[in-house]
Design an enzyme around this catalytic site. Sequence first.
Site, PDB file in Angstrom:
ATOM      1  N   GLY A  90       0.780  -1.237   0.000  1.00 19.64           N
ATOM      2  CA  GLY A  90       0.000   0.000   0.000  1.00 19.64           C
ATOM      3  C   GLY A  90       0.810   1.285   0.000  1.00 19.64           C
ATOM      4  O   GLY A  90       0.324   2.329  -0.426  1.00 19.64           O
TER       5      GLY A  90
ATOM      6  N   LYS B 131       3.280  12.771  -2.520  1.00 18.35           N
ATOM      7  CA  LYS B 131       1.866  12.386  -2.532  1.00 18.35           C
ATOM      8  C   LYS B 131       1.658  11.063  -1.798  1.00 18.35           C
ATOM      9  O   LYS B 131       0.852  10.971  -0.878  1.00 18.35           O
ATOM     10  CB  LYS B 131       1.377  12.276  -3.980  1.00 18.35           C
ATOM     11  CG  LYS B 131      -0.120  12.145  -4.108  1.00 18.35           C
ATOM     12  CD  LYS B 131      -0.562  11.993  -5.555  1.00 18.35           C
ATOM     13  CE  LYS B 131      -0.655  13.327  -6.260  1.00 18.35           C
ATOM     14  NZ  LYS B 131      -1.339  13.210  -7.577  1.00 18.35           N
ATOM     15  N   THR B 132       2.416  10.041  -2.197  1.00 15.36           N
ATOM     16  CA  THR B 132       2.218   8.733  -1.552  1.00 15.36           C
ATOM     17  C   THR B 132       2.780   8.729  -0.128  1.00 15.36           C
ATOM     18  O   THR B 132       2.192   8.119   0.765  1.00 15.36           O
ATOM     19  CB  THR B 132       2.893   7.614  -2.379  1.00 15.36           C
ATOM     20  OG1 THR B 132       4.256   7.969  -2.603  1.00 15.36           O
ATOM     21  CG2 THR B 132       2.204   7.425  -3.708  1.00 15.36           C
TER      22      THR B 132
ATOM     23  N   LYS C  59      14.960   7.479   5.068  1.00 14.06           N
ATOM     24  CA  LYS C  59      15.039   6.866   6.403  1.00 14.06           C
ATOM     25  C   LYS C  59      13.834   5.981   6.736  1.00 14.06           C
ATOM     26  O   LYS C  59      13.893   5.197   7.681  1.00 14.06           O
ATOM     27  CB  LYS C  59      15.173   7.946   7.480  1.00 14.06           C
ATOM     28  CG  LYS C  59      16.496   8.735   7.389  1.00 14.06           C
ATOM     29  CD  LYS C  59      16.935   9.321   8.723  1.00 14.06           C
ATOM     30  CE  LYS C  59      16.136  10.525   9.135  1.00 14.06           C
ATOM     31  NZ  LYS C  59      16.711  11.159  10.379  1.00 14.06           N
TER      32      LYS C  59
ATOM     33  N   ILE D 146      12.268  12.483   0.742  1.00 10.90           N
ATOM     34  CA  ILE D 146      10.936  11.971   0.401  1.00 10.90           C
ATOM     35  C   ILE D 146      10.911  11.715  -1.103  1.00 10.90           C
ATOM     36  O   ILE D 146      11.105  12.619  -1.911  1.00 10.90           O
ATOM     37  CB  ILE D 146       9.852  13.002   0.807  1.00 10.90           C
ATOM     38  CG1 ILE D 146       9.934  13.285   2.316  1.00 10.90           C
ATOM     39  CG2 ILE D 146       8.460  12.499   0.411  1.00 10.90           C
ATOM     40  CD1 ILE D 146       9.832  12.075   3.221  1.00 10.90           C
TER      41      ILE D 146
ATOM     42  N   GLU E  88       6.366   3.329  10.050  1.00 10.99           N
ATOM     43  CA  GLU E  88       6.139   3.157  11.496  1.00 10.99           C
ATOM     44  C   GLU E  88       5.983   4.494  12.219  1.00 10.99           C
ATOM     45  O   GLU E  88       5.070   4.670  13.027  1.00 10.99           O
ATOM     46  CB  GLU E  88       7.282   2.347  12.148  1.00 10.99           C
ATOM     47  CG  GLU E  88       7.835   1.197  11.311  1.00 10.99           C
ATOM     48  CD  GLU E  88       6.820   0.144  10.947  1.00 10.99           C
ATOM     49  OE1 GLU E  88       5.854  -0.061  11.686  1.00 10.99           O
ATOM     50  OE2 GLU E  88       6.999  -0.467   9.869  1.00 10.99           O
TER      51      GLU E  88
END
Lengths: 744, 210
Positions: free
Chosen positions: A476, A639-640, A707, A635, A711
């Site tokens: 996902g 968006k995701t 990184k 990043i 979580e």
Amino acid sequence: MNAPEKKIGAPMNRVDGRQKVTGAAKYSAEYELPNMAYAVLVGSTVTKGRLSSIDTKDAERAPGVLAVITHLNAPKAPGVKPTGKDPSQPQTVGSALQVFMDDKIRFNDQPIAVVVANTLERARFAARLVRAQYAKEKHQTNLEANKANAFLPTQAKKNPKSPAADYQRGEVDAYKTGALKLEAEYVIPTEVHHPMELQAITAHWEAPDRLTLYDKTQGTMATRRDFARQWGLPEENVKVIATYVGGAFGNALHSWPHESAAIIAAKVVNRPVKLMLTREQMFTMVGYRPHTWQKIGMSATADGKITAITHESIGQTSTYEEFVEATLGQTKMMYQSPNLTTRYRLAALDVGSPIWMRGPGEATGAFALESAMDEMAFLLNIDPMEFRLRNYTDQDPEKNRPWSSKFLKECYQAGAQRVGWNKRQLKPGSLRDGEWFIGYGMGVGTFGAHRGSSKASAQLLPDGTVLLQSAVTDIGPGTGTAMTQIAADTLGLPPEKIRFEWGNSDFAQAPTQGGSAIVNTVGPAVQEVCMALKDKLRELAATSNGAFATAKKEDVSFADNHLTLAGNSTARATYADLVRQAGGKAVTVESKPSGEGQKFSMYSFSVHFAEVRVHELTGEVRVSKLISCADAGTIINEKTAGNQMKGGAVGGIGMALMEHAIIDDRFGRYVTKDLADYHVPVHADSPAIEVFFVNQPDPYVNQLGTKGIGEIATIGVAPAIANAVFNATGKRVRELPITPDKLV
Amino acid sequence: MATNHEPDVPANHNENRRTFLKQSSLLTALALVPGPVVSAAEAKLDERVAEAIEQIPLSLKVNGKKLKLKVEPRTTLLDLLRENLHLTGTKKGCDYGQCGACTVHVDGQRVNSCLSFAVMHDGQEITTIEGLAEGDKLHPMQEAFVKHDGFQCGYCTPGQIMSAVACVREGHAGSETEIREYMSGNICRCGAYSNIVAAIQDVKSGGQKV
């Protein structure tokens, strides 16, 4: 020619978006195979004991039934190890419970039979005709009642350096002699992953020694390894396909009883067999976040310096597997406390095994630690963000090493400003809007920036598309999309010219998706294989055009069906020639972490700020604002990645306010058995969540600077909400979830 | 000793089914049950017979296509779509009408397809996620879900989209709060709610025909 626009960092739409919005994406129970049969599990109605008899005659006679399999007639897989022979063995990535191997009942709803029929309806009906009798034994399912029997995990007994071992710096339990101290107990109930896709598998023995599994798993390689071992097959004879995984959040990190049952069933009936669990079965046999008791003792000076922390934890596990997670990890490294003690224990109950659930133990631990930080700040009459800043760590106090990167202060500032922290009052219950109390709270999260080894393969196709393959799954987060962006930048090709294929154990070896480590690990492999492919193509081109022989990799580019060289318009090699020369062979590389990481402590960091409204009469809690800020390195896709952060925050709302799996200890059976009893957040429970990324590359985790996000998106959310509820009402809830009855 | 509880399953269901066949043939439907069936039942060949007569004829229009089917009365609309018609875009998430993953349109209304039997829909028109796009052209709601990243794992997505289309058509997409309320029957465990709401608002304000 202009340099192509950088794709890393761009908010690109998902490469599999169209598949997902049209219903074309196929999940593990959606493959059409000839002559498919359906399997339904029958579960034990007692919690502990032995099967004294099992009557399958009526089920066998029911229309359409092909087989009823129990421990009495199941074929024995040659490599299966008996259940529970040594619970301390680290089995959490294999299947610890073996089905139909003996008559022992270890938890309620443990599969005792599987019924196979030619239609789903017939299998379901016949499953109800199996009758079992049991020699019942007294069971234990209550953590509170079994705390006294808690034990140090075997791995910690054997290895004092294990993260689960007792940890000490400075003096033991020094908080007890502190002038200003607090002592509090925190409890997290059992929470269940409940991905929307029910656990499902389609098992197909293509030959007596060749097994193909369409399986809901986070790790195609791990699942392949496990079942190849069980059935005594070479690994290459087992193929695991998990192209689309309908959410998992950790519960597909393990092999589970239903997978073994489907494989056995397919063997017996010699047809492909599909088995999908029911929502009720999702509570009992595919893991959960374990019910955990924690106690924190903390002391501080009047000016807000922590002098000591003791953090203890007892988590539940099963009788046949020691499930260990890093509940106390954040406490060891987040704040500058000269004296620190941690003790981690397990209590074995007559339940199915837990498994890591998003944010895993760290999220459990952060609820206690970050609640205690808020409690101590209140005792000291200091703003909780200021209190955290006074105890900020510029290097890792646990390992005495520098951080590879840490931009948590930037996150504090960004989040505080966005949530309107300046409106927060030190005195609880100060702000209200009509019948609603308003409060603000924060919670910090951290998770190791792990990177493992991974392979990836790349191949140029005649149409100029580059095909990349990896065994990794995408449950996902958008792994396929991120990898496509990395490849596009490395090759200098538009993303439409990249085809990244994943979720198949036959592809280049990659680790299990979990622990926020996939972009960290597979990303570099994709980058390196793309560079290797470019170099390979340059070499091939050099056989017909000498200019390529001495060219630098960065000068090689793809244009108009040719490989070209910057500054040399005559150097051109057609794709067709290159493809022919390559002879259909893909380039494969293995990417491994460098040793440099050993010098640094590598973590992602997050902080979550919540604004809550609590109704003064009903105790209803509404999360009105939630700001999640992350230092997760580079990043790849805003968006995701932003979506992933928002999703983790929603998970945290569930943890804080509603999720609670309840066992009736008299019977050892869950009374919450569907989504009407076990509440997860719905649309109306979620505010518009705002996300902030520092987006600074980490120089050491890998060359991409990532990184990990998965979580830290959840860790720290639940305490942020609990702390906001305290700020709104003055009521400190130390046992989740914060339901209205605890506030009125 | 304890036993499995099965209050609604008779001790000997086969015996029972034979009795039922005999009784129904005698009491109500001698004319309807062909003679050979009755004698077959009496000759204890009932299971084969049952298999034949338990198939109920059913006419459905699914995604614009007229279908003449024979289904068991206990087959849910969801299982019919997924297992018999291989329209697996409609998802099973709970089988109890609690999660919305199985949302389809029946005669234009959104329903949880797991909560009704297929045979209850004789003569009705079913639209599933596979029937929403016009050929290669995505429905505006599908476009908006891609643009706003209104999903992660994608499993609840067909149900969310079918519900979202209905939500706009019903006139329940007037505000963010209203959308959140009227979309609350569709759970997204990945937590893409903010993005789903943004997609619906985009479609609603875009004024395209949904």
